[in-house]
Design a protein around this motif. Sequence first.
Motif, short mmCIF file in Angstrom:
data_model
loop_
_atom_site.label_atom_id
_atom_site.label_comp_id
_atom_site.label_asym_id
_atom_site.label_seq_id
_atom_site.Cartn_x
_atom_site.Cartn_y
_atom_site.Cartn_z
N THR A 216 0.90 -1.15 -0.04
CA THR A 216 -0.08 0.01 0.11
C THR A 216 0.62 1.10 0.02
O THR A 216 0.61 2.30 -0.61
N ARG A 217 2.22 1.22 0.58
CA ARG A 217 2.95 2.29 0.58
C ARG A 217 3.66 2.76 -0.51
O ARG A 217 3.63 3.90 -0.87
N GLU A 218 3.73 1.74 -1.56
CA GLU A 218 4.10 2.17 -2.90
C GLU A 218 2.94 2.21 -3.77
O GLU A 218 2.88 3.25 -4.66
N MET A 219 1.96 1.62 -3.57
CA MET A 219 0.57 1.60 -4.17
C MET A 219 -0.06 3.18 -4.26
O MET A 219 -0.49 3.70 -5.12
N ILE A 220 0.13 3.77 -2.98
CA ILE A 220 -0.54 5.18 -2.94
C ILE A 220 0.25 6.23 -3.66
O ILE A 220 -0.03 7.35 -4.07
N ASN A 221 1.57 5.65 -4.13
CA ASN A 221 2.46 6.79 -4.86
C ASN A 221 2.35 6.44 -6.43
O ASN A 221 3.05 6.91 -7.17
N VAL A 222 1.53 5.64 -7.05
CA VAL A 222 1.30 5.51 -8.49
C VAL A 222 1.08 6.63 -9.00
O VAL A 222 0.24 7.46 -8.53
N ASP A 223 1.43 6.82 -10.19
CA ASP A 223 1.42 8.14 -11.00
C ASP A 223 0.23 8.06 -11.82
O ASP A 223 0.04 7.87 -13.17
N ALA A 224 -0.88 8.39 -10.95
CA ALA A 224 -2.35 8.36 -11.47
C ALA A 224 -3.07 9.36 -10.88
O ALA A 224 -2.63 10.16 -9.89
N PRO A 225 -4.23 10.14 -11.37
CA PRO A 225 -4.73 11.24 -10.99
C PRO A 225 -5.27 11.17 -9.55
O PRO A 225 -6.12 9.95 -9.26
N LEU A 226 -5.20 12.14 -8.96
CA LEU A 226 -5.85 12.06 -7.64
C LEU A 226 -7.31 12.56 -7.71
O LEU A 226 -7.52 13.26 -8.75
N VAL A 227 -8.28 12.05 -6.80
CA VAL A 227 -9.68 12.06 -7.17
C VAL A 227 -10.21 12.61 -5.79
O VAL A 227 -9.75 12.10 -4.55
N THR A 228 -11.05 13.62 -5.74
CA THR A 228 -11.54 14.09 -4.69
C THR A 228 -12.66 13.14 -4.10
O THR A 228 -13.31 12.32 -4.95
N ARG A 229 -13.11 13.29 -2.99
CA ARG A 229 -14.09 12.27 -2.29
C ARG A 229 -15.49 12.55 -3.09
O ARG A 229 -16.28 11.57 -3.35
N SER A 230 -15.62 13.73 -3.47
CA SER A 230 -17.22 13.89 -4.10
C SER A 230 -17.02 13.51 -5.56
O SER A 230 -18.16 13.53 -6.15
N ASP A 231 -15.82 13.17 -6.05
CA ASP A 231 -15.84 12.61 -7.65
C ASP A 231 -15.50 11.40 -7.70
O ASP A 231 -14.98 10.80 -8.78
N LEU A 232 -15.64 10.60 -6.72
CA LEU A 232 -15.00 9.18 -6.84
C LEU A 232 -15.99 8.29 -7.96
O LEU A 232 -17.44 8.60 -7.89
N LYS A 233 -15.34 7.34 -8.56
CA LYS A 233 -15.86 6.55 -9.45
C LYS A 233 -15.66 5.11 -9.14
O LYS A 233 -14.54 4.98 -8.83
N PRO A 234 -16.52 4.21 -9.70
CA PRO A 234 -16.36 2.80 -9.20
C PRO A 234 -14.92 2.29 -9.95
O PRO A 234 -14.62 2.66 -11.12
N GLY A 235 -14.08 1.87 -9.27
CA GLY A 235 -12.58 1.35 -9.81
C GLY A 235 -11.77 2.31 -9.06
O GLY A 235 -10.39 1.75 -9.28
N ASP A 236 -11.99 3.50 -8.68
CA ASP A 236 -10.99 4.08 -7.75
C ASP A 236 -10.28 3.45 -6.82
O ASP A 236 -11.10 2.86 -6.04
N LEU A 237 -9.17 3.69 -6.45
CA LEU A 237 -8.40 3.16 -5.31
C LEU A 237 -8.67 4.15 -4.16
O LEU A 237 -8.42 5.30 -4.26
N LEU A 238 -8.91 3.54 -2.85
CA LEU A 238 -9.01 4.22 -1.78
C LEU A 238 -7.96 4.07 -0.81
O LEU A 238 -7.56 2.71 -0.58
N PHE A 239 -7.55 4.88 -0.08
CA PHE A 239 -6.27 4.73 0.73
C PHE A 239 -6.64 5.22 2.23
O PHE A 239 -7.13 6.18 2.33
N PHE A 240 -6.36 4.45 3.30
CA PHE A 240 -6.52 4.77 4.58
C PHE A 240 -5.52 4.54 5.53
O PHE A 240 -4.31 3.80 5.32
N ALA A 241 -5.39 5.15 6.65
CA ALA A 241 -4.39 5.18 7.63
C ALA A 241 -5.21 4.38 8.83
O ALA A 241 -5.88 5.12 9.81
N THR A 242 -4.98 3.12 9.13
CA THR A 242 -5.82 2.60 9.97
C THR A 242 -4.91 1.96 11.14
O THR A 242 -5.50 1.28 11.99
N ASN A 243 -3.60 2.27 10.99
CA ASN A 243 -2.79 1.84 12.11
C ASN A 243 -2.48 2.92 13.39
O ASN A 243 -1.40 2.85 14.14
N GLY A 244 -3.09 3.73 13.40
CA GLY A 244 -3.11 5.14 14.35
C GLY A 244 -1.89 6.19 14.06
O GLY A 244 -1.91 6.98 14.80
#
Length: 216
Positions: A124-152
């Motif tokens: 995930t640490r590498e995946m979040i840095n892929v050279d792809a367009p950032l998408v705002t939460r209000s413009d999400l489309k099916p297939g978009d990748l979502l990233f979370f900070a779940t370890n505190g």
Amino acid sequence: MLKRFAPLVPLALVTLLFGCAAHTPAPQQEQNQQVINSVTAQSSSVLLQEAIEQEAASDKELASFGNGKSYQLPVLADSILERGMSLIGTRYRFGGTSEAGFDCSGFIGYLFREEAGMNLPRSTREMINVDAPLVTRSDLKPGDLLFFATNGRRGRVSHAGIYLGDNQFIHSSSRRSGGVRIDSLGDSYWSKTFIEAKRALAMAPDSTPTIVTARK
């Protein structure tokens, strides 16, 4: 500055006119109402046009991303999500990248490789840095990748999923929660830990597999 406060102009006018309504003759009231309706309609028209222009600019930017490659998001997203849905209940397995068991990035990598011919970075640490367009939460489309900070650790990615639509996403959650499952981005836990989203499918190849690398 004017655009930012433009929606408040008709509201201020409405407030002013209605504040005097009790002392205004009937014919004047009708004239005032016509002015209010006219100003409100004009303001709404301007705001709508601005929204359309902004959306068109966003779509144009995404369409041109990736050196003019065909942007196949709808078809590829359908394939990825259909395959993902068929795997609901597959057990969580740390380091897993097959139907014998997945971790979160292994699940995403498997679907994108099998259905879109894309080899995403493994973690995930590498995946979040892929050279792809950032998408705002209000413009999400099916297939978009979502990233979370779940370890505190605030802002440090540790989990990922794929947006389904209607505020839902699919992911390989954890061993305790049953592996591949669907959750709501609107749930307080996921909403609070959400970091960002990327449209990796904008980098999908026309026909042959490709390796999508992370930025240095």
